[in-house]
Write a protein that holds these residues in place. Structure first.
Motif, PDB file in Angstrom:
ATOM      1  N   ASP A 514       0.708  -1.348  -0.273  1.00 13.79           N
ATOM      2  CA  ASP A 514      -0.083   0.356  -0.168  1.00 13.79           C
ATOM      3  C   ASP A 514       1.254   1.215  -0.018  1.00 13.79           C
ATOM      4  OD1 ASP A 514      -1.955   1.556   0.472  1.00 13.79           O
ATOM      5  OD2 ASP A 514      -2.626   1.676   2.270  1.00 13.79           O
ATOM      6  N   ASN A 528      -3.824   8.230  -1.374  1.00 13.24           N
ATOM      7  CA  ASN A 528      -5.160   7.468  -1.274  1.00 13.24           C
ATOM      8  C   ASN A 528      -5.916   9.094  -1.389  1.00 13.24           C
ATOM      9  OD1 ASN A 528      -4.788   5.279  -1.907  1.00 13.24           O
ATOM     10  ND2 ASN A 528      -3.536   4.808  -0.119  1.00 13.24           N
ATOM     11  N   GLY A 534       0.250   5.888   1.149  1.00 13.59           N
ATOM     12  CA  GLY A 534      -0.254   4.695   1.665  1.00 13.59           C
ATOM     13  C   GLY A 534       0.154   4.638   2.899  1.00 13.59           C
ATOM     14  N   GLY A 544      -8.356  -4.339  -1.974  1.00 10.51           N
ATOM     15  CA  GLY A 544      -7.636  -3.056  -2.251  1.00 10.51           C
ATOM     16  C   GLY A 544      -9.216  -3.019  -3.360  1.00 10.51           C
ATOM     17  N   LYS A 549      -8.571   1.821  -3.235  1.00  4.76           N
ATOM     18  CA  LYS A 549      -7.716   1.977  -3.276  1.00  4.76           C
ATOM     19  C   LYS A 549      -6.845   2.298  -3.963  1.00  4.76           C
ATOM     20  CE  LYS A 549      -6.572  -0.099   1.942  1.00  4.76           C
ATOM     21  NZ  LYS A 549      -6.254   2.073   2.170  1.00  4.76           N
ATOM     22  N   ILE A 552      -2.669   0.492  -4.524  1.00  8.77           N
ATOM     23  CA  ILE A 552      -2.896  -1.081  -5.018  1.00  8.77           C
ATOM     24  C   ILE A 552      -2.958  -1.012  -6.729  1.00  8.77           C
ATOM     25  CG2 ILE A 552      -3.916  -2.928  -4.436  1.00  8.77           C
ATOM     26  CD1 ILE A 552      -2.747  -1.636  -2.415  1.00  8.77           C
ATOM     27  N   GLY A 824      -4.029   4.682   5.890  1.00  6.75           N
ATOM     28  CA  GLY A 824      -4.050   3.238   5.024  1.00  6.75           C
ATOM     29  C   GLY A 824      -4.360   2.059   5.914  1.00  6.75           C
TER      30      GLY A 824
END
Length: 876
Positions: A514, A528, A534, A544, A549, A552, A824
């Protein structure tokens, strides 16, 4: 003595006269004087007369014989000839009769009994104006005016009025009527007008009669009358009752009074004589010269005749007949009308009536693109070719669904008003002129568009915008390429995730880091939601996608190679992307496309995931015929395998988690159907979209404002799944209750508990998570089913170490228990391996903003997602 001997003795006697004696006696007798007979006198005239009678009788008998023989031959030939016309007419339809250079568009729709039937969507006439209306919009008194004038026995004959035909024939010689009496019924006139067969010959009349009789067998009286009233000419380019009503009275046909209806019914007999706007002068260039043809004056006695026919047939009373004879009429070219109705109002009314439907717009856009590409034409020229080429274009769509969705989107309040306040989707902003606003604010409302496609690629429904459709080929966020929008995170299943599963390089439970994949302006990209980096830990592939996300998605595209992912997305699934985007990661990670794409194209790319890997091109048009009825284009969707059936089913189950607890689209859940799909948003919530698949069809919505501006933004929350549910959810519940609840399983896919430590297929010694995973079973060079071998210690240690950056603490093996606001972080609680978004952990992404007023389809429009548990949701 015997008798014979006596005779012989006598004959031998010398005294018995011999033949010589007899001859001498005869001579003497001959020479005796004879007694003269008196001759009868005969009349010479009598002899001649008898001879003449004899000749005439023989001649007549001969002629009769010849006539009988010839008549037999001719009648036999005529019978065969007529039977040929009967054979040719047995399958005649209204569609078959239409010919010439007009272009027709037909749709195959379901009738009330669920049977397929052809319905004319539109007719494009060369040099003509026609606005078709259904029979239920035509008042009874308007129908009566035409029927009782043109064919008063219309409702009782079977296509041919023999009494009228015979009467017309006699009138040609005996002149019973002051004017030439026509013998054709409304049905015969329709046949003649539609077929363009105006040859003056017995053959044409025979064809017309049998075609009329066949039409009467195939269609109801209302269907025939509707076609007739929509086709009949009213002078010059004016054709059809609706166009004539607008042209002469400035009103729709359903608003016509009885006297006005009588005026229109008076015209078709001779539009150049009875047309109210007809006026010919002795010298057309001199407005003071005498009028030689005055349409209004000529129309009046003919109108009175129509009114009398209506009275005579019981349509109106005698008092009404007297009243309507002197009722005032206000024509659109009169000063009185112009004073009451500004020209703009009439034009607006006509434009509204002439506006193409969303269905027609979408058909024309598809046809235009094909003609432009096939014949190397620009778009305008391609449209002209369609309008004037005499083509027949066939389409297939779900009329019931189309009507339902058009009604839902007729007002944006119907949809967004269910969960938003009006000020959140209606804005008053001063943007224009762009770059130099004039201080006068404009009104802007968010648009919503919708598309549904079945798994054979047939577009069932497409509505390009909210509100009343006031023009033709207008802004269309569903299907018009010029109005493409950004797709946000809906790119993820058809880019990195899809190729990851298809290639076999990743699987359901693969652990993916991540974190960003590159440094941009000194920071890791992508971020994100909320601009957060991340967490640096590992997230399993299924989760993910569930949380959407961006990190990912970026890791998948980066590791698989953006070129390969681009090829998969464009070639296998058919998403339209600019060639310059090949090799770039942002478009494939965040959906930040250079020019955006249509909702139709986006939904189409998802079809294989609901169709066991088979792809069909989305299409409205099934075929096109030229004026010679030769098929020049046919489209069955070009079926082909896009991905394996196993990949399709695994992706289907991955997206099922999106529409559920912990996913970004729980609002899309339906009680009677499994829904799988994906949400997508762009930076600052300029655009949102959702693609949802049920076992019956794939569909999607896009919602946003026309321009990119900080003053034109949707609320800071995910509304795409709610919007989709508001548009089509109830329709699915009410109309698809008897179809499959869930997608058909692919038997070879391994469905099993996932090892909470490794993300692999759990073995007998593995800690079982609550997650059921799906893995392909087919072994390839890159893939074999990932069974866990039961050695979890090293994996658990690694997982704990990498999770430290997430702020995790404790929890059972493999599970991440969130420590609150850590970026995350996954909150699994005590459930082994259970992941649920929590705290401020959110996967969002951001792209560059566009200047106020810029086109949302531009590359600068960010293709990211937004969401987060901090706001009570987690989109992405």
């Amino acid at each position: 003595m015997p008798f014979t001997a006596a005779i012989l003795t006598t004959m031998n006697d010398k005294n018995f006269p011999t033949s010589r004696h007899l001859e001498a006696a005869d001579q003497e007798v001959y020479n005796l004087p004879q007694k003269k007979k008196k001759k009868k006198k005969r009349s010479k005239i009598l002899r001649v007369f008898k001879k003449l009678i004899s000749v005439i009788t023989a001649t007549l008998l001969s002629l009769t014989l010849v006539i009988i023989i010839t008549g037999t031959i001719v009648s036999t030939a005529l019978t065969v000839y007529v039977l040929k016309f009967m054979d040719d007419s047995t399958t005649v339809t209204l569609q078959d009769l239409e010919s010439g250079s007009n272009t027709y568009i037909y749709a195959e729709v379901k009738d009330e009994n669920g049977n397929d039937q052809l319905e004319m969507v539109r007719e494009f006439t060369v040099g003509m104006q026609r606005i078709p209306v259904s029979i239920d919009r035509i008042p009874q008194h308007v129908r009566d005016a035409f029927v009782y004038t043109e064919d008063e026995r219309f409702y009782v004959h079977e296509g041919v009025d023999y009494k009228r035909t015979f009467s017309a024939f006699l009138n040609m010689f005996l002149h019973f009527y002051d004017t030439e009496q026509g013998g054709s019924t409304i049905t015969q006139q329709l046949v003649k007008n539609l077929s363009g067969d105006d040859e003056h010959s017995p053959q044409r009349k025979i064809r017309e009669i049998f075609s009329a009789m066949q039409l009467e067998k195939s269609y109801s009286k209302d269907e025939i009358l509707e076609e007739y009233l929509n086709y009949i000419g009213f002078g010059g380019p004016i054709n059809g009752i609706q166009t004539a009503s607008l042209e002469y009275f400035g009103k729709s046909v359903d608003e016509l009074s009885i006297p006005e209806a009588a005026v229109l019914a008076a015209i078709p007999k001779s539009p150049e004589e009875y047309g109210p706007q007809v006026e010919y002068r002795q010298d057309d260039n001199d407005l003071t010269s005498p009028i030689v043809v005055d349409g209004k004056a000529n129309n009046k006695p003919r109108q009175e005749y129509v009114l009398y026919q209506m009275y005579d047939n019981g349509s109106i009373s005698y008092d009404e007949y007297q009243e309507y004879m002197v009722a005032p009429l206000i024509f659109t070219d009169s000063d009185e009308y112009k004073a009451l109705h500004p020209e703009s109002e009439l034009e607006d009314l006509k434009n509204k009536e002439e506006a193409y439907s969303w269905v027609l717009d979408n058909i024309l856009l598809e046809a235009r693109d094909w003609f432009a590409e096939t014949y190397d034409l620009d778009e305008d020229t391609a449209l002209e070719k369609i309008y004037k080429g005499g083509y027949k274009i066939y389409t297939k769509y779900d009329k019931k669904m189309q009507t339902y969705v058009e009604d839902r989107l007729s007002n944006v309040d119907n949809v967004l008003g269910e969960f938003l306040y009006p000020y959140q989707y209606n804005k008053t902003v001063d943007l224009k002129p762009f770059g130099n606003p004039d201080g006068v604010p404009e009104e802007y409302s968010a648009h919503v568009a919708f598309v549904a496609i079945n798994y054979q690629g047939e577009v069932l429904c497409a509505v390009g915008n909210t509100g009343e459709k006031k023009g033709s080929l207008v802004t269309n966020y569903a299907c018009k390429k010029d109005n493409g929008r950004q797709v946000g995170s809906t790119i993820k299943p058809i880019a990195g995730y899809g190729y990851a599963i298809e290639s076999g390089k990743f699987h359901w439970g693969s652990a993916i880091k991540d974190s960003g994949v590159m440094i941009v302006d000194g920071e890791w990209w992508p971020k994100n939601y909320g601009g957060l980096q991340g967490g640096g830990g590992y997230v399993q592939l299924w989760d993910g996608l569930r949380q959407s996300k961006n990190t990912i998605s970026a890791q998948l595209v980066h590791q698989l190679g953006p070129e390969e992912v681009y090829d998969f997305t464009t070639e296998k699934l058919g998403l339209r992307m600019d060639k310059v985007e090949r090799g770039l990661e942002s478009p494939l990670v965040l959906g930040a496309l250079t020019h955006g794409t249509t909702l139709e194209n986006l939904v189409n790319a998802y079809l294989p995931y609901g169709n066991q890997g088979m792809q069909y091109d989305a299409h409205f048009i099934t075929k096109i015929e030229d004026s010679n009825q030769q098929v020049i284009y046919q489209n069955d969707g070009n079926p082909r395998r896009a991905v394996s059936d196993e990949t399709a089913y695994v992706m289907n189950r991955l997206m099922k988690n999106v529409v559920g607890v912990g996913g970004t689209a729980p609002e899309a859940v339906l009680p009677n159907k499994v829904v799988v799909g994906k949400t997508g948003t762009t930076q600052d919530f300029a655009d949102e979209c959702f693609v949802g698949l049920t076992p019956d069809f794939a569909s999607g919505i896009t919602v946003g404002f026309e321009y990119i501006s900080p003053y034109l933004e949707l609320p800071n929350m995910v509304i795409s799944a709610k919007t989709w549910r508001s548009v089509i959810g109830n329709y699915i519940i009410e109309n698809y209750g008897d179809t499959a609840y869930d997608f058909e399983k692919v038997s070879s896919v391994i469905e099993a508990p996932m090892c909470s430590s490794t993300g692999k297929i759990a073995g007998s010694y593995c800690p079982k998570s609550s997650i059921i995973g799906y893995w392909k079973s087919q072994v390839t060079d890159n893939y074999s089913p990932p069974y866990c071998n039961g050695g979890h210690a090293s994996q658990a240690t690694t997982q704990t170490t990498t999770s430290a950056a997430d702020g995790t603490s404790g929890g059972s093996a493999g599970g991440n228990a969130s420590g609150g606001a850590a970026t995350g972080g996954d909150a699994g609680g005590a459930a082994a391996g259970g992941d649920a978004s929590g705290g401020a952990a959110a996967g969002g992404d951001a792209g560059g903003a566009a200047a106020a007023g810029g086109d949302a389809g531009g590359a600068a429009a960010a293709g990211g997602d937004a969401g987060g548990a901090a706001s009570g949701f987690a989109e992405y």
